[in-house]
Design an enzyme around this catalytic site. Sequence first.
Site, short mmCIF file in Angstrom:
data_model
loop_
_atom_site.label_atom_id
_atom_site.label_comp_id
_atom_site.label_asym_id
_atom_site.label_seq_id
_atom_site.Cartn_x
_atom_site.Cartn_y
_atom_site.Cartn_z
CE LYS A 1 -10.89 -4.65 5.50
NZ LYS A 1 -11.03 -5.63 4.36
CG ASP B 1 -9.45 -7.85 6.95
OD1 ASP B 1 -8.54 -7.21 6.89
OD2 ASP B 1 -10.42 -7.66 6.10
CD GLU C 1 -13.08 6.26 2.85
OE1 GLU C 1 -13.63 4.95 2.84
OE2 GLU C 1 -13.99 7.21 2.87
CE LYS D 1 -7.50 -4.93 7.38
NZ LYS D 1 -6.84 -4.06 6.40
N GLY E 1 -5.59 -4.04 -2.23
CA GLY E 1 -4.55 -3.53 -3.53
C GLY E 1 -3.94 -2.57 -3.36
CB VAL F 1 -1.12 -0.14 1.15
CG1 VAL F 1 -1.74 1.40 1.12
CG2 VAL F 1 -1.89 -1.29 0.96
CD GLU G 1 -1.02 -11.50 3.82
OE1 GLU G 1 0.15 -11.85 4.13
OE2 GLU G 1 -1.43 -10.43 3.67
N GLY H 1 -1.27 -14.98 -4.58
CA GLY H 1 -0.87 -13.61 -3.76
C GLY H 1 -2.47 -13.10 -3.20
N GLY I 1 -10.85 -0.86 1.29
CA GLY I 1 -10.21 -0.45 -0.04
C GLY I 1 -10.50 1.08 -0.56
#
Lengths: 426, 426
Positions: free
Chosen positions: B205, B201, B129, B105, B302, B14, B190, B187, B134
């Site tokens: 969020k 995750d 944001e 996050k 991404g 990122v 993980e 990819g 994403g």
Amino acid sequence: MKSVGVAILGLGVVGSGTYKILRDHREFYRQTQGVDITVESVLEINKQKALALGIEESKISDNIAEVISNPNVDIVIEVIGGVEPAKSFVLAALHSGKSVVTSNKELFCKYWHELEKAAKRTNAGLYFEASCVGGVPIIRTLIDGMQANVIENLTGIINGTTNYILTRMSREGLGYETVLKDAQKLGYAEANPSADVEGYDAAYKLSILSSLAFHTKVPLDKVYREGITGIQAQDITYGDELGYVLKLLAIGKNGEKGIEVRVHPAFIRKDHPLASVNDSFNAVYLKGDSVGDIMLYGRGAGDMPTGSAIVSDVIYAATHNDVKYATFKNGAAAEAGVKFVTDFKSRYYIRFTAKDRAGVLAKVAGIFAKYNISIVDLIQKGEDCENIPIILITHETNEYSVRRALEKIGALEDVVSVDSMIRVEV
Amino acid sequence: MKSVGVAILGLGVVGSGTYKILRDHREFYRQTQGVDITVESVLEINKQKALALGIEESKISDNIAEVISNPNVDIVIEVIGGVEPAKSFVLAALHSGKSVVTSNKELFCKYWHELEKAAKRTNAGLYFEASCVGGVPIIRTLIDGMQANVIENLTGIINGTTNYILTRMSREGLGYETVLKDAQKLGYAEANPSADVEGYDAAYKLSILSSLAFHTKVPLDKVYREGITGIQAQDITYGDELGYVLKLLAIGKNGEKGIEVRVHPAFIRKDHPLASVNDSFNAVYLKGDSVGDIMLYGRGAGDMPTGSAIVSDVIYAATHNDVKYATFKNGAAAEAGVKFVTDFKSRYYIRFTAKDRAGVLAKVAGIFAKYNISIVDLIQKGEDCENIPIILITHETNEYSVRRALEKIGALEDVVSVDSMIRVEV
């Protein structure tokens, strides 16, 4: 706590919805936004309508000067629609330094620059989220959410009436006129439906959205426009067999050759996210150079969804002091250096009727070949009849070539009629 | 023109994407946003990586104090991820009055209150944001686009890895382990996939999004969480026959009984807009009291999509001086008066294996009836075998009843095993 007084010009569908939202959420906004928003004045000739909503008599006026000069009014909400008298009222509000929130796409699309100039003169704010795609926060997203991106294209289903009509034609196999009449009965279409079905409403919105997306004025007269009145039920059926659904699309592209803006019916692949935008729902699909594909989906019209967008703008105006305009560099007309593409490229669905004679397909294929148009898919129907419908889908080609080829095909002795030409997008 | 200097902490996926966007769009932002944004410093141990991106050697540092004390740095972008050292770095930046933009996050969900307090002390801004979904501007939409609405519920597909895995399991009929291995190779997952596949995750969020949507702190420990590791290919196939697709949903509801937040696999109707959110795409479906249904769709992860969200925050920070926090009233813990619903209601897909003997269905039906659970749909498969799978869908009922009923059914002599219980939503 900050207090903000608003005036509502017109208690039509959207004005009434806006009033109800503000009335019922006052405490909620005090708690969550730290702003006390009150309706201080309404402009409405029909006093009974205003009283029925519970508005105090002292706050109802039929005199715009009185409404605007009210010292308790900070923000004027214009929901009258059309150019006049809305334009004079908005300008009067801006001249007296009152911020304006409007849902008026026609006014905004045609006089954006003039309104913005007037607003800047008195440092008033000018907000128009409700002008495009009802409750969907597409304008806020373009300004504050996707501003890191060069936007390459946007594709929208941005008129609820036509989407309702096309959805029902698709689901029920009905003809355009039948569904239109029903839509009028149910209140989904106006008695005079031309603003919607001829694509004007979508063109207004596309002019506004593409101006914001491409950071340059895209005047209404640059938008190619074609409505849905000529759509025939059988083309929707044949499209379905080929894996497509028909939508009225608003398309804006910004590429090497220039800006391309067009509103017309188009077939889209059934598995595209826009294909499941049905009934009176709207959606805008955007491609940004960094973020890739994004879609916003929701109600494009109606008292409460559009009221939601208006009240969001009121709250934004009350809480953000430094972002009052969604400005772009140039003024009312297209910028000198900006090119607009008119001979655009698409894939095409074509239907024609031919006599059932040997050799007709070879002649047709020859004409397409001459114009460098290659064919992806071809269906020939009803082999037992004298006249047979032939449906084909082309590869991407330019519209000029297709139109020329269809003229030649229409002139063939064995071709009875060229019936339909529908663009195939996404 | 306003100049803004930024520092990037960490040139991972990122961080590198963010750097590229800022580097390639500098002139674009000068023209369209009236801001000159330059990268003044990067914190990165791997100097070669930074040099390969074209960053000047003098701007590369491995010392956080040096980065933060750089007088040219106004905004610090934290893209390290995880709690430490990210937390210390972010606090150090805020203490010195630098605004922070973060994609973290986990950090934000766990320490939001502490970070916000630190930011307010020095009047620094705090933007996040990029922490959720994403490139989809869902946080900006909640704060500035839907703020006129009482949000009743949100339903999201907010983890790209699990959506990729479930999409491929659905399309190809493959098992979880097979697709996971492939996703790791490509990819999309993980090496240690548990943060994604166990739903952590998505829970981070959901905690952030529902706190914003419902204007009260929804702590992580209030989020019910169940991952996709137990999903069996045959349940996806049976669901498909019944008209459903399987997704890992994040659900937040705010109703009379309280707030309900949960992350778990769920079947959704094939014609729901969320059903066509495939591969690594994400979407959030919201219902506001005025606007009705809204959906935002796009890339949830991404380098470039997340970088787009970060840079949008940087531009927002540079152009809005009066909105620096997306605050809610209460602090780190759940507010005293707020109730959280734990025994939630849903419809249920249930699969069990029974011996092919007369009377087994009657016994099962009797148990469901005892718990007031009514059955909508029932399929019995493979009638020639000794053990047959039975699949059924219930009407809406509470989870406690279903769990109790399944215990009793599992204890029946003719029932070999209770195999699956999957909630059916939207």
